[in-house]
Motif scaffolding. Structure first.
Motif, short mmCIF file in Angstrom:
data_model
loop_
_atom_site.label_atom_id
_atom_site.label_comp_id
_atom_site.label_asym_id
_atom_site.label_seq_id
_atom_site.Cartn_x
_atom_site.Cartn_y
_atom_site.Cartn_z
N GLU A 87 0.76 -1.20 0.08
CA GLU A 87 -0.03 0.12 0.01
C GLU A 87 0.77 1.09 -0.13
OE1 GLU A 87 -3.16 -0.05 2.76
OE2 GLU A 87 -4.21 -1.61 1.70
N LEU A 88 2.18 1.18 0.47
CA LEU A 88 3.01 2.32 0.53
C LEU A 88 3.99 2.67 -0.86
CD1 LEU A 88 4.25 2.08 4.15
CD2 LEU A 88 2.71 3.63 3.43
N ILE A 89 4.21 1.74 -1.37
CA ILE A 89 5.04 1.90 -2.48
C ILE A 89 4.38 2.53 -3.74
CG2 ILE A 89 6.16 0.39 -4.44
CD1 ILE A 89 7.60 -1.37 -2.26
N PRO A 90 3.28 2.16 -4.00
CA PRO A 90 2.39 2.87 -5.00
C PRO A 90 2.41 4.21 -4.83
CG PRO A 90 1.23 0.90 -4.67
CD PRO A 90 2.23 1.20 -3.53
N LEU A 91 2.48 4.83 -3.71
CA LEU A 91 2.17 6.31 -3.45
C LEU A 91 3.55 7.09 -3.88
CD1 LEU A 91 1.18 6.02 0.26
CD2 LEU A 91 -0.30 6.28 -1.91
N ARG A 92 4.49 6.44 -4.18
CA ARG A 92 5.90 6.81 -4.88
C ARG A 92 5.74 6.92 -6.24
NH1 ARG A 92 10.53 3.58 -2.06
NH2 ARG A 92 9.27 2.89 -0.47
N ASP A 93 4.90 6.13 -6.87
CA ASP A 93 4.98 5.97 -8.25
C ASP A 93 4.30 7.48 -8.63
OD1 ASP A 93 3.58 5.52 -10.99
OD2 ASP A 93 3.98 3.33 -10.42
N VAL A 94 5.12 7.84 -9.88
CA VAL A 94 4.86 9.18 -10.41
C VAL A 94 3.20 9.16 -11.14
CG1 VAL A 94 5.42 10.76 -12.39
CG2 VAL A 94 7.16 9.73 -11.04
N ARG A 95 2.84 8.05 -11.62
CA ARG A 95 1.31 8.14 -12.38
C ARG A 95 0.72 8.40 -10.96
NH1 ARG A 95 2.52 2.09 -14.71
NH2 ARG A 95 3.34 2.13 -12.44
N VAL A 96 0.86 7.61 -9.89
CA VAL A 96 -0.37 7.96 -8.71
C VAL A 96 -0.14 9.28 -8.40
CG1 VAL A 96 -0.80 7.02 -6.35
CG2 VAL A 96 -0.28 5.28 -8.23
N GLN A 97 1.06 9.95 -8.25
CA GLN A 97 1.15 11.24 -7.96
C GLN A 97 0.48 12.20 -8.78
OE1 GLN A 97 5.42 11.68 -7.49
NE2 GLN A 97 5.34 10.79 -5.57
N GLU A 98 0.43 11.72 -9.98
CA GLU A 98 -0.41 12.60 -11.02
C GLU A 98 -1.80 12.54 -11.07
OE1 GLU A 98 1.53 11.95 -14.61
OE2 GLU A 98 3.53 13.11 -14.07
N ASN A 99 -2.14 11.19 -10.72
CA ASN A 99 -3.62 10.85 -10.84
C ASN A 99 -3.79 9.87 -9.81
OD1 ASN A 99 -5.91 10.04 -11.42
ND2 ASN A 99 -5.98 9.40 -13.53
N PRO A 100 -4.60 10.25 -8.69
CA PRO A 100 -4.57 9.27 -7.19
C PRO A 100 -5.54 8.08 -7.94
CG PRO A 100 -4.79 11.65 -6.75
CD PRO A 100 -4.47 11.68 -8.18
N ALA A 101 -6.27 8.30 -8.83
CA ALA A 101 -7.38 7.34 -9.01
C ALA A 101 -6.53 6.08 -9.65
CB ALA A 101 -8.37 7.54 -10.25
N TYR A 102 -5.23 6.27 -10.27
CA TYR A 102 -4.43 5.11 -10.51
C TYR A 102 -3.72 4.39 -9.62
CZ TYR A 102 -1.30 3.41 -14.43
OH TYR A 102 -1.02 2.32 -15.09
N LEU A 103 -4.11 4.79 -8.00
CA LEU A 103 -3.72 3.88 -7.12
C LEU A 103 -3.85 2.46 -6.98
CD1 LEU A 103 -1.95 3.73 -4.35
CD2 LEU A 103 -4.18 4.54 -3.41
N SER A 104 -5.23 2.30 -7.54
CA SER A 104 -5.74 0.84 -7.32
C SER A 104 -5.31 0.14 -8.47
CB SER A 104 -7.30 0.96 -7.38
OG SER A 104 -7.76 1.52 -8.70
N VAL A 105 -5.04 0.51 -9.54
CA VAL A 105 -4.43 -0.11 -10.67
C VAL A 105 -3.23 -0.75 -10.26
CG1 VAL A 105 -3.42 -0.09 -12.94
CG2 VAL A 105 -5.74 1.08 -12.62
N VAL A 106 -2.19 0.11 -9.66
CA VAL A 106 -0.82 -0.08 -9.17
C VAL A 106 -0.77 -1.21 -8.33
CG1 VAL A 106 1.51 0.71 -8.45
CG2 VAL A 106 0.17 2.01 -10.01
N LEU A 107 -1.83 -0.76 -7.19
CA LEU A 107 -2.00 -1.80 -6.08
C LEU A 107 -2.55 -2.92 -6.50
CD1 LEU A 107 -1.85 -2.38 -2.99
CD2 LEU A 107 -4.14 -0.99 -2.80
N LEU A 108 -3.32 -3.14 -7.23
CA LEU A 108 -3.94 -4.50 -7.75
C LEU A 108 -2.91 -5.22 -8.63
CD1 LEU A 108 -7.63 -3.73 -8.59
CD2 LEU A 108 -6.79 -5.26 -6.87
N GLY A 109 -1.96 -4.53 -9.33
CA GLY A 109 -0.89 -4.94 -10.18
C GLY A 109 0.10 -6.08 -9.20
N ARG A 110 0.19 -5.38 -7.73
CA ARG A 110 1.09 -6.02 -7.07
C ARG A 110 0.24 -7.27 -5.98
NH1 ARG A 110 5.55 -3.26 -5.32
NH2 ARG A 110 5.52 -4.22 -3.13
N VAL A 111 -0.79 -7.07 -6.05
CA VAL A 111 -1.38 -8.22 -5.22
C VAL A 111 -2.06 -9.37 -5.90
CG1 VAL A 111 -1.69 -6.88 -3.12
CG2 VAL A 111 -3.54 -7.21 -4.87
#
Length: 175
Positions: A87-111
């Motif tokens: 849950e913490l690593i995606p917060l450093r992702d530039v795509r998530v910082q530019e668009n917070p809605a992208y958080l779930s995409v990155v998070l699901l890609g991890r789990v």
């Protein structure tokens, strides 16, 4: 040279060698070439209650399925429990910082550990899923990680009797 010291509180006053109440002082080794090392007693292992095993992976079936580049549809997958790191690593992702809605995409890609016959699941796979599959996986993630299981309590609209349904591994609308 070898000496023995006791931890504070480990040997009560009036006890020790020769009193029959020795609780075993901690041994400290000292040598000119090595620093002091303290040997601490290991805590007793706590046994898990019988029949209780922590599930860390949960199977699912996507409502539509992910279609890969060759046209193969992948519907059956496995999601693991998320860690704090997930849950913490995606917060450093530039795509998530530019668009917070992208958080779930990155998070699901991890789990998501497996999806059909794909050799690897990553955020690129998740971002190319149908919106209904993404919504299903977001709900599934919340259910598994927030409550620790994939069952939901429901009430029959006809007889008003409560019962549980299994969300994992079933298609939307099926019970």
């Amino acid at each position: 040279m070898r000496r023995t010291t006791a931890r504070p509180g480990s040997v009560p006053a009036g006890s020790g060698p020769g009193t029959g109440t020795d609780q075993g002082p901690v041994a400290v080794a000292e040598s000119p070439t090595q620093p002091e090392q303290t040997t601490l007693p290991t805590p007793p292992a706590e046994a898990a209650p019988a029949g209780q095993v922590l599930r860390t992976e949960f199977p699912f079936e996507l409502p539509r399925g992910y279609v890969d580049d060759s046209g193969t549809v992948h519907r059956h997958g496995v999601m693991r429990l998320a860690t704090a790191r997930d849950e913490l690593i995606p917060l450093r992702d530039v795509r998530v910082q530019e668009n917070p809605a992208y958080l779930s995409v990155v998070l699901l890609g991890r789990v998501i550990t497996r999806l059909g016959t794909l050799p690897m699941v990553h955020d690129g796979v998740v971002e190319n899923m149908f919106a209904s599959d993404l919504a299903f996986l977001q709900d599934f993630y919340r259910q598994v990680n927030a409550e620790g299981h994939t069952r939901a309590g429901v009430t029959c609209p006809h007889c008003e009797q409560p019962f549980e349904v299994e969300l994992g591994g079933s298609r939307l609308g099926e019970s």
